[in-house]
Design a protein around this motif. Structure first.
Motif, PDB file in Angstrom:
ATOM      1  N   GLY A  18       0.817  -1.216   0.000  1.00 46.36           N
ATOM      2  CA  GLY A  18       0.000   0.000   0.000  1.00 46.36           C
ATOM      3  C   GLY A  18       0.847   1.260   0.000  1.00 46.36           C
ATOM      4  O   GLY A  18       0.544   2.223  -0.695  1.00 46.36           O
ATOM      5  N   THR A  19       1.923   1.236   0.756  1.00 49.37           N
ATOM      6  CA  THR A  19       2.822   2.392   0.810  1.00 49.37           C
ATOM      7  C   THR A  19       3.486   2.622  -0.539  1.00 49.37           C
ATOM      8  O   THR A  19       3.552   3.758  -1.036  1.00 49.37           O
ATOM      9  N   VAL A  20       3.964   1.552  -1.148  1.00 47.42           N
ATOM     10  CA  VAL A  20       4.609   1.669  -2.469  1.00 47.42           C
ATOM     11  C   VAL A  20       3.612   2.195  -3.492  1.00 47.42           C
ATOM     12  O   VAL A  20       3.933   3.092  -4.299  1.00 47.42           O
ATOM     13  N   ALA A  21       2.388   1.678  -3.476  1.00 47.43           N
ATOM     14  CA  ALA A  21       1.361   2.129  -4.415  1.00 47.43           C
ATOM     15  C   ALA A  21       1.028   3.610  -4.188  1.00 47.43           C
ATOM     16  O   ALA A  21       0.895   4.379  -5.150  1.00 47.43           O
ATOM     17  N   ALA A  22       0.903   4.021  -2.933  1.00 47.24           N
ATOM     18  CA  ALA A  22       0.573   5.418  -2.639  1.00 47.24           C
ATOM     19  C   ALA A  22       1.673   6.364  -3.112  1.00 47.24           C
ATOM     20  O   ALA A  22       1.394   7.408  -3.708  1.00 47.24           O
ATOM     21  N   VAL A  23       2.923   5.991  -2.879  1.00 49.39           N
ATOM     22  CA  VAL A  23       4.043   6.831  -3.329  1.00 49.39           C
ATOM     23  C   VAL A  23       4.064   6.906  -4.848  1.00 49.39           C
ATOM     24  O   VAL A  23       4.273   7.980  -5.428  1.00 49.39           O
ATOM     25  N   HIS A  24       3.819   5.798  -5.502  1.00 45.70           N
ATOM     26  CA  HIS A  24       3.812   5.767  -6.966  1.00 45.70           C
ATOM     27  C   HIS A  24       2.708   6.681  -7.511  1.00 45.70           C
ATOM     28  O   HIS A  24       2.934   7.455  -8.456  1.00 45.70           O
ATOM     29  N   ILE A  25       1.528   6.606  -6.912  1.00 46.47           N
ATOM     30  CA  ILE A  25       0.412   7.451  -7.359  1.00 46.47           C
ATOM     31  C   ILE A  25       0.734   8.927  -7.141  1.00 46.47           C
ATOM     32  O   ILE A  25       0.466   9.767  -8.015  1.00 46.47           O
ATOM     33  N   GLN A  26       1.340   9.267  -6.011  1.00 49.62           N
ATOM     34  CA  GLN A  26       1.713  10.664  -5.748  1.00 49.62           C
ATOM     35  C   GLN A  26       2.736  11.158  -6.757  1.00 49.62           C
ATOM     36  O   GLN A  26       2.655  12.295  -7.238  1.00 49.62           O
ATOM     37  N   GLN A  27       3.703  10.319  -7.084  1.00 48.54           N
ATOM     38  CA  GLN A  27       4.729  10.727  -8.044  1.00 48.54           C
ATOM     39  C   GLN A  27       4.120  10.973  -9.414  1.00 48.54           C
ATOM     40  O   GLN A  27       4.477  11.942 -10.097  1.00 48.54           O
TER      41      GLN A  27
END
Length: 78
Positions: A18-27
């Motif tokens: 979830g953390t990796v996905a959230a960071v990817h979406i923010q980027q």
């Protein structure tokens, strides 16, 4: 492996994913916003160039009219 350790592992894997996905979406969002800002900046730059060219043209016209008026005054005084 006990049931508690399997649950703890599963939760940690889900949180990490979830953390990796959230960071990817923010980027991706920030990258998209950067592109939009660049396009707006380019648009403003083109508008400023157009206005500058218009001012240069108007200044040349004004100077030509002023020179013509000065020449007419000079020929009337002679």
């Amino acid at each position: 492996m006990s049931m508690a350790s399997k649950v703890a592992l599963g939760i940690s894997v889900l949180l990490s994913a979830g953390t990796v996905a959230a960071v990817h979406i923010q980027q991706r969002r920030r990258l998209h916003e950067g592109v939009i800002r660049d396009l707006e900046r380019q648009s403003r730059k083109l508008e400023n160039i157009r206005l500058l060219q218009e001012q240069i043209t108007l200044t040349k016209q004004l100077e030509a009219e002023r020179d013509q008026m000065l020449m007419e005054k000079g020929s009337q005084q002679s």
